[in-house]
Design an enzyme around this catalytic site. Structure first.
Site, PDB file in Angstrom:
ATOM      1  N   TYR A 146       0.645  -1.314   0.072  1.00 49.95           N
ATOM      2  CA  TYR A 146      -0.160   0.009   0.110  1.00 49.95           C
ATOM      3  C   TYR A 146       0.866   1.292   0.006  1.00 49.95           C
ATOM      4  O   TYR A 146       0.372   2.299  -0.722  1.00 49.95           O
ATOM      5  CB  TYR A 146      -0.791   0.037   1.198  1.00 49.95           C
ATOM      6  N   LYS A 196       3.455 -15.817   2.717  1.00 50.52           N
ATOM      7  CA  LYS A 196       3.718 -16.326   1.324  1.00 50.52           C
ATOM      8  C   LYS A 196       5.164 -16.715   1.325  1.00 50.52           C
ATOM      9  O   LYS A 196       5.746 -16.352   0.372  1.00 50.52           O
ATOM     10  CB  LYS A 196       2.996 -15.579   0.331  1.00 50.52           C
ATOM     11  N   ASP A 228      -2.601 -18.534   0.565  1.00 48.39           N
ATOM     12  CA  ASP A 228      -3.656 -19.077  -0.587  1.00 48.39           C
ATOM     13  C   ASP A 228      -4.356 -20.352   0.366  1.00 48.39           C
ATOM     14  O   ASP A 228      -5.670 -20.387   0.326  1.00 48.39           O
ATOM     15  CB  ASP A 228      -3.116 -19.824  -1.638  1.00 48.39           C
ATOM     16  N   ASP A 252      -6.299  -7.398   4.029  1.00 51.20           N
ATOM     17  CA  ASP A 252      -7.297  -6.826   3.244  1.00 51.20           C
ATOM     18  C   ASP A 252      -8.365  -7.876   2.584  1.00 51.20           C
ATOM     19  O   ASP A 252      -9.669  -7.697   2.973  1.00 51.20           O
ATOM     20  CB  ASP A 252      -6.706  -5.779   2.284  1.00 51.20           C
ATOM     21  N   ASP A 256     -12.168  -9.340   4.317  1.00 53.41           N
ATOM     22  CA  ASP A 256     -13.300  -9.417   3.513  1.00 53.41           C
ATOM     23  C   ASP A 256     -13.863 -10.902   3.476  1.00 53.41           C
ATOM     24  O   ASP A 256     -15.063 -10.903   3.621  1.00 53.41           O
ATOM     25  CB  ASP A 256     -13.130  -8.869   1.913  1.00 53.41           C
TER      26      ASP A 256
HETATM   27  C1  IPM Z   1     -10.462  -1.741   3.480  1.00 54.00           C
HETATM   28  C2  IPM Z   1     -10.880  -1.077   2.394  1.00 54.00           C
HETATM   29  C3  IPM Z   1      -9.504  -0.201   2.114  1.00 54.00           C
HETATM   30  C4  IPM Z   1      -8.433  -0.926   2.192  1.00 54.00           C
HETATM   31  C5  IPM Z   1      -9.609   0.543   0.495  1.00 54.00           C
HETATM   32  C6  IPM Z   1     -10.960   1.401   0.541  1.00 54.00           C
HETATM   33  C7  IPM Z   1      -8.511   1.340   0.575  1.00 54.00           C
HETATM   34  O1  IPM Z   1     -10.746  -2.218   1.255  1.00 54.00           O
HETATM   35  O2  IPM Z   1     -10.192  -0.820   4.400  1.00 54.00           O
HETATM   36  O3  IPM Z   1     -10.502  -3.014   3.800  1.00 54.00           O
HETATM   37  O4  IPM Z   1      -7.975  -1.572   0.950  1.00 54.00           O
HETATM   38  O5  IPM Z   1      -7.600  -0.947   3.207  1.00 54.00           O
HETATM   39 MG    MG Z   2     -10.790  -3.997   2.332  1.00 52.23          MG
END
Ligand code: IPM
Ligand code: MG
Length: 366
Positions: A146, A196, A228, A252, A256
């Site tokens: 990032y 990884k 993975d 990240d 999710d």
């Molecule tokens: C999160 C989001 C952010 C990230 C984006 C919106 C920049 O996906 O907070 O997980 O990738 O960190």
């Molecule tokens: Mg995210």
């Protein structure tokens, strides 16, 4: 009795942000009444609304308000109105990444809790999530791909080249490791480190550092998974995990996945904790894991629980008020047990309520 006063920066943002934030404040008002605490809220603009009014997603005035506060309570940013802006001007990226960097918010805690009463909402097969599960994702938030330099794209020899750089220093891995080991000590004492290491130099250092620090936490059982494989194991056996620690991009993606398998994005809070330590905790930013949900914004039907639980995390991690935090967690549990449900988690035989009714019920249960 003396009351403690906390300065809170309130950055509600876009979409459902303002309406769920109102319910978090309602619940914090109930906490004030019961715990002899006072919250002094200062609102500031962030995200799309700030682009519209101030010309940028994270105005200086907003940073100033946050700097003068004990913690940041954050809503959500973004929406269709700003989607055609160039990627690095879009609210999500132009507000969140600089605020993380500015305050050194290196430790991102994302609990993925599937309540036993809400397993029906999970897309994962019923027998795999029966009884619910509770995983804590600890994601490194200010390093890796990032922010690593160099980062650019340019024309070169008739082609276009885009470069992102993955960099970690041992010190960055150590500080997130300490957060993760300590979190595991307060839970089931099992930590899974994700990397990884079969491909990346970064991950070799990550794994070695985790193994070294494990000696300081003999009560925590450390294991390692390649990223993975971790993605597969999470779907196959979510109940097998306690705490997961991962670098920025892996965290990240996996967070999710974890959020989705709980089935209820509207229930998940998060904490992003900074370098600055105070006698009460760490300075931090607290926000729901779900987004702005533009399709339901302004309708009074959004689930405010993620925002309310984010306020609880703020009390626990930044303000040194674990009893008040536990009171909010317990009130949410009571209201879920009583069968109140916003549309996102509703099922037959439970009572469908709106954003405000949900907030009022939780405040009343404090
Ligand atoms: C999160 C989001 C952010 C990230 C984006 C919106 C920049 O996906 O907070 O997980 O990738 O960190
Ligand atoms: Mg995210």
């Amino acid at each position: 009795m003396t009351t403690k006063t906390f300065q809170i920066a309130v950055l509600a943002g876009d979409g459902i942000g303002p309406e769920v934030m109102a319910e978090a404040r309602r619940v914090l008002a109930a906490i004030e009444a019961k715990f002899a605490l006072t919250f002094s809220f200062t609102e500031a603009r962030v995200g799309g609304i700030a682009i519209d009014v101030d010309g940028k997603a994270l105005p200086e005035e907003t940073i100033r308000v946050c700097e003068a506060s004990d913690a940041i309570l954050f809503g959500s940013v973004g929406g269709p109105k700003w989607e055609s802006l160039p990627p690095n001007e879009q609210p999500e990226r132009a507000a969140l990444l600089p605020i993380r960097k500015h305050f050194g918010l290196f430790a991102n805690l994302r609990p993925a809790v599937c309540f036993p009463q809400l397993t029906h909402a999970s897309p994962v097969r019923a027998d795999l999530v029966a009884g619910g599960f509770n995983i804590l994702c600890v994601r490194e938030l200010t390093g890796g791909l990032y922010f690593g330099q160099p980062k650019y794209s340019r024309e070169e020899n008739g082609d276009t080249i885009a470069v992102d750089t993955m960099v970690y220093k041992r010190s960055e891995i150590e500080r997130i490791a300490h957060v993760a080991f300590k979190a595991a000590q307060g839970r089931d004492k099992r930590l899974t480190s994700v990397d990884k290491a079969n491909v990346l130099e970064n991950s070799v250092l990550w794994r070695r550092t985790m193994n070294e620090l494990a000696k300081q936490y003999p009560d925590v059982q450390l294991s390692h998974l390649y990223v993975d494989n971790a993605a597969m194991q999470l779907i196959k056996n979510p109940k097998g995990f306690d705490v997961i620690v991962a670098e920025n991009l892996f965290g990240d993606i996996l967070s999710d996945e974890m959020a989705m398998i709980t089935g209820s994005l509207g229930m998940l809070p998060s904490a992003s904790l900074g370098l600055k330590e105070t006698p009460l905790g760490r300075f931090g930013l607290f926000e729901p894991s779900g987004g702005t949900a533009p399709d339901i914004a302004g309708k009074g039907i959004a689930n405010p629980i993620a925002q309310i639980l984010s306020a609880a995390m703020m009390l626990r991690y930044s303000l040194g008020e674990p009893a008040a935090a536990a009171a909010i967690d317990a009130a949410v549990k009571v209201v879920i047990e009583r069968g109140l449900r916003t549309g996102d988690i509703h099922s037959e035989g439970t009572q469908r309520v709106g954003t405000r009714e949900m907030g009022e019920a939780i405040a009343a249960a404090i």
